[in-house]
Design an enzyme around this catalytic site. Structure first.
Site, PDB file in Angstrom:
ATOM      1  N   GLU A 151       0.842  -1.190   0.000  1.00  0.00           N
ATOM      2  CA  GLU A 151       0.000   0.000   0.000  1.00  0.00           C
ATOM      3  C   GLU A 151       0.873   1.235   0.000  1.00  0.00           C
ATOM      4  O   GLU A 151       1.932   1.259   0.633  1.00  0.00           O
ATOM      5  CB  GLU A 151      -0.906  -0.004   1.226  1.00  0.00           C
ATOM      6  CG  GLU A 151      -1.896   1.148   1.287  1.00  0.00           C
ATOM      7  CD  GLU A 151      -2.858   1.008   2.455  1.00  0.00           C
ATOM      8  OE1 GLU A 151      -3.720   1.894   2.595  1.00  0.00           O
ATOM      9  OE2 GLU A 151      -2.748   0.020   3.205  1.00  0.00           O
ATOM     10  N   GLY A 198       0.845   5.816  -1.351  1.00  0.00           N
ATOM     11  CA  GLY A 198       0.051   6.993  -1.645  1.00  0.00           C
ATOM     12  C   GLY A 198      -0.700   6.899  -2.965  1.00  0.00           C
ATOM     13  O   GLY A 198      -1.659   7.632  -3.186  1.00  0.00           O
ATOM     14  N   MET A 199      -0.265   6.004  -3.837  1.00  0.00           N
ATOM     15  CA  MET A 199      -0.913   5.876  -5.133  1.00  0.00           C
ATOM     16  C   MET A 199      -1.879   4.709  -5.201  1.00  0.00           C
ATOM     17  O   MET A 199      -2.370   4.365  -6.278  1.00  0.00           O
ATOM     18  CB  MET A 199       0.134   5.760  -6.226  1.00  0.00           C
ATOM     19  CG  MET A 199       0.997   6.996  -6.323  1.00  0.00           C
ATOM     20  SD  MET A 199       1.618   7.271  -7.964  1.00  0.00           S
ATOM     21  CE  MET A 199       2.509   8.806  -7.716  1.00  0.00           C
ATOM     22  N   GLY A 200      -2.168   4.084  -4.085  1.00  0.00           N
ATOM     23  CA  GLY A 200      -3.163   3.025  -4.089  1.00  0.00           C
ATOM     24  C   GLY A 200      -2.720   1.796  -3.343  1.00  0.00           C
ATOM     25  O   GLY A 200      -1.622   1.729  -2.789  1.00  0.00           O
ATOM     26  N   VAL A 202      -2.185  -2.388  -3.561  1.00  0.00           N
ATOM     27  CA  VAL A 202      -1.882  -3.416  -4.558  1.00  0.00           C
ATOM     28  C   VAL A 202      -2.246  -4.787  -4.001  1.00  0.00           C
ATOM     29  O   VAL A 202      -1.902  -5.122  -2.862  1.00  0.00           O
ATOM     30  CB  VAL A 202      -0.388  -3.390  -4.953  1.00  0.00           C
ATOM     31  CG1 VAL A 202      -0.105  -4.430  -6.038  1.00  0.00           C
ATOM     32  CG2 VAL A 202       0.015  -2.009  -5.442  1.00  0.00           C
ATOM     33  N   LYS A 237      -3.800  -2.848  -8.878  1.00  0.00           N
ATOM     34  CA  LYS A 237      -3.645  -1.629  -8.077  1.00  0.00           C
ATOM     35  C   LYS A 237      -4.974  -0.888  -8.091  1.00  0.00           C
ATOM     36  O   LYS A 237      -5.459  -0.453  -9.143  1.00  0.00           O
ATOM     37  CB  LYS A 237      -2.526  -0.743  -8.620  1.00  0.00           C
ATOM     38  CG  LYS A 237      -2.458   0.623  -7.928  1.00  0.00           C
ATOM     39  CD  LYS A 237      -1.137   1.319  -8.147  1.00  0.00           C
ATOM     40  CE  LYS A 237      -0.050   0.717  -7.295  1.00  0.00           C
ATOM     41  NZ  LYS A 237       1.180   1.561  -7.299  1.00  0.00           N
ATOM     42  N   ASP A 249       7.816   9.434 -10.539  1.00  0.00           N
ATOM     43  CA  ASP A 249       7.834   8.961  -9.152  1.00  0.00           C
ATOM     44  C   ASP A 249       8.786   7.775  -9.004  1.00  0.00           C
ATOM     45  O   ASP A 249       8.449   6.763  -8.394  1.00  0.00           O
ATOM     46  CB  ASP A 249       6.418   8.568  -8.707  1.00  0.00           C
ATOM     47  CG  ASP A 249       6.326   8.385  -7.184  1.00  0.00           C
ATOM     48  OD1 ASP A 249       7.139   8.995  -6.465  1.00  0.00           O
ATOM     49  OD2 ASP A 249       5.451   7.624  -6.732  1.00  0.00           O
TER      50      ASP A 249
END
Length: 365
Positions: free
Chosen positions: A17, A19-21, A23, A38, A131
């Site tokens: 887990e 900041g972008m989701g 998984v 994701k 990123d």
């Protein structure tokens, strides 16, 4: 989510887990294969136009079909849940692989060339990662690199719709999750909310290389704001101060990637990849040359006792024999009369002298 089904993907377990989701590992029930899913944060993908841009870029990244880029199989939405279906990679993220004191230089270069090759291909297709960080780099069980989340940062970044967009973007930098990307690996231009190109990824790659070599991030602080302040205003300690075994050319390469001014960094990831390959070749040849002196040292170490023993016995053979007792005079003859002119024979076993005889009337030898 575990046990539920999204479309024809059955969720089996949670992988991670960020900041972008979140998984998950899932099973594609149609093709009967493992996949990674994701699930994107709902509040981040509400902008339909932004989502469409991401879909286009994700498709472009998937079309690259590069061995070091995780393939995107599908992008779907079900009951308000937006998710990406990717190939499942068995392995560990780079931040789990790098030990506290960093990796060996040979291992760093092996991974770095693969990362640079993937980024060079993406940049050639007009795709900037935005990123890049150790947790977005997978190391498979076979030692192959796989980069995750190409283009995902673009989905989450605020749209630049006004001349003062850079100021608006920079305003919430101190709030957790309010900025795109991870603070410790951002380029200065990304921290300031400026427009990005491939040179931003080069800076982030330099930060990843620094951590791979030293085991430490180049920029640290007590808050996101303090980290970004250092990125904008301070240079990190040379990696050679933290990892003495780093090849000088690799250290120079990393510091060039981390220059504040994009114009003074490497301008193209393809050039950086070539530079890394050169360092890798030079380091490998240097290691081979170093083997011979090492073997010579072991040979001398094995021979040294023999040399010392021979020297000891030579000294014993040549030194004068020690005296068992003090010197004293010993009479060699007791003849009556005169004994004159004594002389040792050449071999030292006999003494010649003159003697006047029993009647003391006729000197003889």
């Amino acid at each position: 989510m575990i046990g539920h089904t999204l479309d024809h993907y059955r969720i089996e377990s949670k992988l991670g887990e960020g900041g972008m989701g979140v998984v998950y590992k899932a099973r594609d029930t149609q093709l009967d294969r493992p996949v990674a899913i994701k699930v994107l944060p709902a509040d981040k993908v509400a902008d339909a136009a932004r989502k469409q841009r991401f879909v286009q870029e994700a498709k472009a990244a998937s079309a690259l079909n590069h061995p070091n880029i995780v393939t995107i199989h599908d992008i779907r939405s079900q009951e308000g849940v937006d998710f990406i279906v990717m190939e499942y990679v068995a392995g560990k993220t780079l931040d789990d692989v790098v030990p506290a004191k960093g990796l060996r230089s040979a291992q760093v270069l092996k991974y770095a060339v693969q990362i640079a090759d993937a980024l060079a291909t993406a940049h050639g297709a007009g795709i900037v990662h935005r990123d890049l960080k150790p947790s977005n780099v997978m190391v498979t069980d076979e030692g192959r690199i796989k980069i995750l989340d190409f283009g995902l940062a673009k989905l989450l970044e605020p749209a630049e719709s006004a001349p003062d967009a850079a100021t608006l973007t920079a305003r919430p930098l101190t709030e957790e999750g309010a900025v795109v990307g991870t603070a410790a690996y951002m380029s200065p231009e990304q921290a300031e909310g400026r427009k990005l190109d491939g040179r931003s990824d080069i800076f982030s790659f330099g930060s990843v290389l620094y951590e791979m070599v030293t085991g430490r991030k180049p920029f640290t602080g007590d808050s996101r704001l303090s980290v970004m302040t250092k990125i904008l205003n301070e240079d990190p300690a040379p990696p050679g101060q933290l990892a003495a075994s780093i090849p000088p050319e690799l250290e120079k390469l990393i510091l060039r990637c981390l220059r504040k001014d994009p114009a003074r960094r490497y301008q193209h990831m393809a050039d950086l990849k070539v530079a890394l390959e050169d360092v890798e070749e030079e380091s490998a040849s240097g290691q081979q040359v170093a083997v011979a002196p090492s073997r010579r040292r072991w040979a001398w170490a094995a021979l040294l006792p023999v040399v010392l023993a021979a020297a000891f016995f030579a000294w014993r053979a040549w030194r004068p024999p020690p005296s068992a007792e003090p010197l004293r005079a010993v009479a060699l003859t007791t003849f009556p009369g005169a004994e004159l002119y004594p002389s040792f024979s050449p071999d030292g076993n006999h003494v010649a002298f003159t003697w006047t005889g029993p009647k003391q009337d006729n000197p003889d030898i």
